[in-house]
Design a protein around this motif. Structure first.
Motif, short mmCIF file in Angstrom:
data_model
loop_
_atom_site.label_atom_id
_atom_site.label_comp_id
_atom_site.label_asym_id
_atom_site.label_seq_id
_atom_site.Cartn_x
_atom_site.Cartn_y
_atom_site.Cartn_z
N GLY A 70 -33.39 53.68 45.56
CA GLY A 70 -31.99 54.11 45.72
C GLY A 70 -31.45 54.69 44.42
O GLY A 70 -30.85 55.76 44.40
N ARG A 73 -33.23 58.03 43.51
CA ARG A 73 -32.83 59.22 44.30
C ARG A 73 -31.59 59.89 43.71
O ARG A 73 -31.36 61.07 43.93
CB ARG A 73 -32.59 58.83 45.77
N LYS A 74 -30.79 59.13 42.95
CA LYS A 74 -29.58 59.71 42.35
C LYS A 74 -29.92 60.81 41.34
O LYS A 74 -29.14 61.72 41.13
CB LYS A 74 -28.77 58.62 41.63
N PHE A 97 -21.18 68.62 52.83
CA PHE A 97 -21.79 67.42 53.41
C PHE A 97 -22.69 66.72 52.38
O PHE A 97 -22.55 65.53 52.12
CB PHE A 97 -22.58 67.78 54.67
N ARG A 100 -20.82 65.12 49.55
CA ARG A 100 -20.23 63.81 49.90
C ARG A 100 -21.30 62.72 49.90
O ARG A 100 -21.06 61.59 49.48
CB ARG A 100 -19.56 63.89 51.27
N MET A 101 -22.48 63.06 50.41
CA MET A 101 -23.56 62.07 50.44
C MET A 101 -23.96 61.64 49.02
O MET A 101 -24.35 60.51 48.80
CB MET A 101 -24.80 62.64 51.15
N TYR A 102 -23.86 62.57 48.06
CA TYR A 102 -24.25 62.27 46.68
C TYR A 102 -23.06 61.85 45.82
O TYR A 102 -23.23 61.54 44.65
CB TYR A 102 -24.92 63.50 46.04
N ARG A 148 -26.35 67.91 40.11
CA ARG A 148 -26.81 68.02 38.71
C ARG A 148 -27.92 67.00 38.41
O ARG A 148 -27.78 66.15 37.52
CB ARG A 148 -25.64 67.80 37.75
N ARG A 181 -33.93 70.59 32.25
CA ARG A 181 -34.30 69.70 33.34
C ARG A 181 -35.81 69.52 33.41
O ARG A 181 -36.57 70.42 33.04
CB ARG A 181 -33.82 70.26 34.67
N VAL B 8 -26.63 67.71 33.29
CA VAL B 8 -27.22 66.62 34.06
C VAL B 8 -26.21 65.50 34.23
O VAL B 8 -25.46 65.19 33.32
CB VAL B 8 -28.47 66.09 33.30
N SER B 9 -26.13 64.95 35.42
CA SER B 9 -25.22 63.81 35.59
C SER B 9 -25.82 62.81 36.55
O SER B 9 -26.52 63.17 37.48
CB SER B 9 -23.87 64.27 36.12
N ARG B 10 -25.59 61.56 36.27
CA ARG B 10 -26.01 60.52 37.21
C ARG B 10 -24.83 60.25 38.12
O ARG B 10 -23.81 59.74 37.69
CB ARG B 10 -26.42 59.26 36.47
N VAL B 11 -25.00 60.65 39.40
CA VAL B 11 -23.88 60.56 40.34
C VAL B 11 -23.68 59.12 40.80
O VAL B 11 -24.50 58.26 40.58
CB VAL B 11 -24.11 61.47 41.57
N GLY B 12 -22.53 58.92 41.46
CA GLY B 12 -22.30 57.64 42.11
C GLY B 12 -21.62 56.59 41.29
O GLY B 12 -21.95 55.43 41.38
N PRO B 13 -20.64 56.96 40.43
CA PRO B 13 -19.99 55.94 39.66
C PRO B 13 -19.02 55.09 40.50
O PRO B 13 -18.57 54.05 40.05
CB PRO B 13 -19.24 56.74 38.59
N ARG B 14 -18.68 55.59 41.70
CA ARG B 14 -17.70 54.86 42.50
C ARG B 14 -18.31 53.58 43.08
O ARG B 14 -19.52 53.36 43.01
CB ARG B 14 -17.23 55.76 43.64
N ARG B 22 -18.16 56.44 52.53
CA ARG B 22 -18.08 57.89 52.37
C ARG B 22 -19.29 58.57 53.03
O ARG B 22 -19.17 59.59 53.69
CB ARG B 22 -18.03 58.24 50.88
N ALA B 23 -20.48 57.95 52.89
CA ALA B 23 -21.69 58.51 53.49
C ALA B 23 -21.62 58.44 55.02
O ALA B 23 -21.97 59.41 55.71
CB ALA B 23 -22.92 57.76 52.98
N ALA B 26 -19.25 61.05 56.12
CA ALA B 26 -19.80 62.40 55.95
C ALA B 26 -20.73 62.76 57.11
O ALA B 26 -20.71 63.89 57.60
CB ALA B 26 -20.56 62.49 54.62
N ALA B 106 -30.78 61.26 50.11
CA ALA B 106 -29.47 60.94 49.52
C ALA B 106 -29.48 59.51 48.96
O ALA B 106 -30.09 58.62 49.55
CB ALA B 106 -28.38 61.09 50.57
N PRO B 107 -28.81 59.31 47.84
CA PRO B 107 -28.84 57.98 47.21
C PRO B 107 -27.87 56.99 47.86
O PRO B 107 -26.96 56.48 47.22
CB PRO B 107 -28.44 58.29 45.76
N VAL B 108 -28.05 56.81 49.15
CA VAL B 108 -27.20 55.84 49.87
C VAL B 108 -28.11 54.88 50.62
O VAL B 108 -29.26 55.22 50.92
CB VAL B 108 -26.26 56.55 50.89
N ARG B 110 -29.89 53.29 53.50
CA ARG B 110 -30.27 54.01 54.72
C ARG B 110 -29.56 53.49 55.96
O ARG B 110 -29.47 54.19 56.96
CB ARG B 110 -31.78 54.01 54.88
#
Lengths: 232, 240
Positions: A70, A73-74, A97, A100-102, A148, A181, B8-14, B22-23, B26, B106-108, B110
């Motif tokens: 998990g 994958r980010k 879409f 939002r998933m990311y 990114r 990258r 570069v960014s590591r997403v998902g700080p929320r 949110r997933a 979506a 997606a990093p959610v 499953r």
């Protein structure tokens, strides 16, 4: 960035990867080449945690797969030979879409930015099913870089592209790599792989049989080595 | 960096819960947007459901009394057949062009993907049911406007869609996905269909609640158990 040790993947009793070792440093652009069925896509599917290894250790940015998939994958962006896009949605809707998933912040601005990068701004509100194969692949790259990611994985991204679209894709790949990258690309196209990547790994017999840095061999020598390795 | 790929960014700080919801949202939004454009799924489900109730109407020339006793069965057979069509199509859309892989990357969690698909499938099924019920009432001359019936239909539909979404994710991997889903699904949802038919009959015949309470309990238990099973197993179903 990528650490793979002793990776084995078998489908039933048939092993595809047989104790593969594979390392990619941060900022490196590595092309993995090999004949059909060599296991290139299987390797990428394990790196994306879409498939579980039968044996061996896989780490991405220090995160162990599949246990920490998990989090891994980010930082991953994936572009496959399939576009992974919804034909009944527009480019804007597709990116919205996946954004939002990311959990992408400032999504409107980022969508505009990405569409500009892949030169698709003029087709933003057109349905993806009406795009040419080349346009779909450009948008697929847009989807891949939307969040990114630190590491980009390309699975035979040139498949089905005409020469112009393939050249445009090359420009994009170079830009992505130039920004620091880490990129791993599988390909059948040895010439293209040699020109784009800083290192070419030849996958044969379920292992990385040879690893060649850019400039070590010219095009002819690389082709000769490839055929020697893959034809055994 | 207007023209760059972007730092570069590591997403998902929320928060994790926020990201999860949110997933789910979506996926529901995406399914509705795609359906508003194509109208493939609802269109095929509705046409099929209408054909089923018309065929039953002509095939079974029933008197009023018999009609009241078979109404529940015909109604649920219609929902089940139309639902299978919708479930198949809903997951086939994900499989085409590799979209399911795009979702799984997606990093959610499953299970968020599963819940999103369940909610959109349930929404489409409820829309079809809402259109079919008044038509059925007219054609069969049976009053279906009982408040209790809404609860039964909702419980039955939840159970059907939960199991159907899980099994359609399994069936979609096979070349024979169109025929595989009903073969896998109908034996597993048999308890839902039987309980839903019995509870619907109870409601429509105006029986006291105690007479069909057991069937309602079975529906609730089935929904809860299979929701738990699906959450635990979805990850394994979609992984190679």
């Amino acid at each position: 960035m990528i650490e793979v040790r002793g990776l084995v993947k078998a489908f039933g009793v048939k092993p595809v990867l047989r104790g593969l070792d594979f390392q990619v440093a941060e900022g490196e652009f590595v092309a993995v080449v090999g004949p059909n069925g060599a296991g290139k896509t299987t390797l990428l599917r394990i790196l994306t945690s879409m498939a579980r290894p039968t044996m061996g250790e896989v780490r991405i940015a220090g995160l162990q797969l599949p246990r920490q998939s998990g989090a891994a994958r980010k930082i991953l962006g994936v572009v496959s030979h399939q576009p992974l896009l919804y034909g009944d949605l527009t480019a804007d809707q597709n990116l919205r879409f996946f954004g939002r998933m990311y959990g992408v912040s400032n999504l409107d601005d980022r969508i505009s930015e990405v569409l500009s990068i892949v030169r698709m701004s003029a087709r933003r509100y057109d349905l993806v099913r009406d795009y040419s194969r080349g346009m779909q692949q450009r948008l697929a790259i847009g989807r891949g870089i939307l969040h990114r990611p630190e590491l980009l994985l390309f699975d035979e991204p040139h498949t089905g592209l005409d020469p112009d679209a393939a050249d445009m894709l090359d420009d994009l790949l170079i830009r992505v790599a130039d920004e620091g990258r880490t990129v791993v690309m599988t390909s059948h196209d040895l010439t293209r792989a040699g020109e784009l990547a800083s290192r070419v790994d030849i996958l044969s017999g379920g292992k990385i049989a040879r690893s060649i840095k850019r400039g070590e061999l010219d095009r002819g020598e690389l082709n000769q080595l490839y055929y020697e390795v893959t034809r055994g | 960096m207007a023209e760059g790929v972007g730092a570069v960014s590591r997403v998902g700080p929320r928060g994790a819960v926020g990201g999860y919801l949110r997933a789910v949202g979506a996926i529901v939004w995406k399914d509705i947007a795609a359906e508003l454009r194509s109208r493939e799924l609802l269109g095929s489900m509705l046409v099929f459901a209408l054909l089923v109730i018309l065929i039953f109407n002509f095939a079974l020339e029933l008197d009023l009394r018999t009609r009241q006793t078979v109404t529940s069965g015909v109604l649920w057979v219609t929902f089940a057949f139309a639902g299978t069509l919708g479930l198949n199509r809903s997951m086939a859309i994900e499989k085409d062009r590799g979209c399911l892989d795009g979702l799984l990357l997606a990093p959610v969690d499953r299970s968020a993907i599963f819940f999103g698909k369940v909610l959109s499938n349930l929404l489409f099924m409820i829309i079809v049911e809402t259109i079919i019920l008044p038509l059925y009432s007219l054609l069969y001359n049976v009053n279906l406007f009982h408040p209790g019936l809404i609860a039964v239909i909702l419980l039955g539909s939840i159970g059907y869609v939960v199991v159907g979404t899980l099994l359609s994710a399994m069936a979609v991997q096979a070349r024979t996905r169109d025929i595989l889903l009903p073969i896998l699904l109908f034996p597993v949802v048999l308890p839902v269909l039987v309980a839903a038919v019995r509870a619907t009959t109870g409601v429509l015949q105006g029986l006291p609640l105690e007479d069909y309470q057991a069937w309602l309990n079975l529906l609730i238990a089935y929904d809860v158990i299979f929701l738990g099973v699906a959450i635990v197993s979805f990850d394994y179903v979609v992984e190679e």
